[in-house]
Design an enzyme around this catalytic site. Structure first.
Site, PDB file in Angstrom:
ATOM      1  N   SER A 108       0.830  -1.201   0.000  1.00 21.54           N
ATOM      2  CA  SER A 108       0.000   0.000   0.000  1.00 21.54           C
ATOM      3  C   SER A 108       0.872   1.262   0.000  1.00 21.54           C
ATOM      4  O   SER A 108       1.624   1.479  -0.944  1.00 21.54           O
ATOM      5  CB  SER A 108      -0.950  -0.084   1.198  1.00 21.54           C
ATOM      6  N   ASP A 158     -10.292  -3.893  -4.932  1.00 23.66           N
ATOM      7  CA  ASP A 158      -9.601  -2.915  -4.068  1.00 23.66           C
ATOM      8  C   ASP A 158     -10.331  -1.579  -4.165  1.00 23.66           C
ATOM      9  O   ASP A 158     -10.386  -0.985  -5.242  1.00 23.66           O
ATOM     10  CB  ASP A 158      -8.146  -2.784  -4.548  1.00 23.66           C
ATOM     11  N   HIS A 189      -8.134  -4.599  -0.707  1.00 26.12           N
ATOM     12  CA  HIS A 189      -6.867  -3.898  -0.485  1.00 26.12           C
ATOM     13  C   HIS A 189      -5.946  -4.664   0.478  1.00 26.12           C
ATOM     14  O   HIS A 189      -4.732  -4.519   0.413  1.00 26.12           O
ATOM     15  CB  HIS A 189      -7.151  -2.485   0.065  1.00 26.12           C
TER      16      HIS A 189
HETATM   17  C1  MLT Z   1      -1.385   5.944  -0.077  1.00 26.06           C
HETATM   18  O1  MLT Z   1      -1.717   6.922   0.543  1.00 26.06           O
HETATM   19  O2  MLT Z   1      -0.206   5.625  -0.283  1.00 26.06           O
HETATM   20  C2  MLT Z   1      -2.477   5.094  -0.627  1.00 26.06           C
HETATM   21  O3  MLT Z   1      -3.679   5.799  -0.556  1.00 26.06           O
HETATM   22  C3  MLT Z   1      -2.578   3.802   0.085  1.00 26.06           C
HETATM   23  C4  MLT Z   1      -2.816   3.978   1.541  1.00 26.06           C
HETATM   24  O4  MLT Z   1      -1.875   4.152   2.273  1.00 26.06           O
HETATM   25  O5  MLT Z   1      -3.974   3.925   1.983  1.00 26.06           O
END
Ligand code: MLT
Length: 211
Positions: A108, A158, A189
């Site tokens: 992520s 996701d 996700h």
């Molecule tokens: C981010 O901010 O890098 C993406 O939105 C993924 C997350 O951290 O939720």
């Protein structure tokens, strides 16, 4: 194993138990920390050195690797600065622990900064497994990623990463010369057992190809 505070990022380091494996740079998601992905690292790369920094940005108390304006909308100036900062940390850690360039495994937010490091400081990483990554930079510089292996695992349902966004990232990295394996799993996700198995197999195949 104590948290190390002597380099530019607070981190944990697990020395290699077996020689000959690329070290793994573990990059956590929003709200994670330096401990989060150590079990994943031990599972996908048994015996490899593990380097696991904590992101320096706090969002409502949750560690991240760079600032965002909203979910999926990034503060790109901050992202660029933090990606360079992380690449500098990797260089420091390589010297301190005598490591070759690591393979990043990011989830992520950690996957997003790993993708940005690939585009801004390609020499910092041997390659990357990007779990639930999206396009980090709207207008990245042209990087030379010739031959660098990149695994991108996306989730079909996701809610954070649209399918076409992950596909765009895969195309951009491929256009820069990376050898990209992009797969979409029937998940959301969060990480699944399939992520673990596929990433482990992918790393094993790379090791097999290198020997
Ligand atoms: C981010 O901010 O890098 C993406 O939105 C993924 C997350 O951290 O939720």
């Amino acid at each position: 194993m104590a948290v190390s505070t002597d380099l530019s990022h607070l981190h944990r380091f697990v020395p290699a138990a077996e020689p000959g494996q690329a070290p793994i740079l573990l990059l956590h998601g929003t709200g994670g920390g330096e401990n989060d992905l150590l079990p994943l690292g031990r599972t996908i790369a048994p015996g490899a050195a593990l380097l696991s920094p904590r992101g320096k940005v706090l969002e409502g108390g949750m560690p991240r690797f760079f600032r965002r304006v909203a979910e999926g909308v990034f503060d790109e100036d901050d992202l660029r600065r933090r990606a360079h900062d992380l690449a500098d940390f990797v260089a420091e850690a390589r010297e301190a622990y005598r490591l070759v360039a690591p393979m990043a495994v990011g989830f992520s937010n950690g996957a997003n900064i790993a993708a940005a490091v690939l585009q801004l400081r390609p020499e910092a990483l041997a390659g990357a497994a990007l779990l639930r990554a999206m396009v980090p930079l709207a207008d990245p510089p042209s990087a030379d990623l010739a031959g660098k292996p990149v695994l991108i695992l996306s989730g079909a349902s996701d809610p954070i990463v649209p399918a076409d966004n992950a596909a765009r990232l895969a195309r951009a990295l491929e256009a820069a010369g990376a050898v990209v394996d992009h797969r979409t799993l029937p998940v959301g996700h969060g990480l699944s057992q399939a992520d673990v198995t596929i990433t482990k197999d992918w790393l094993e195949r790379l090791r097999g190809a290198a020997t």
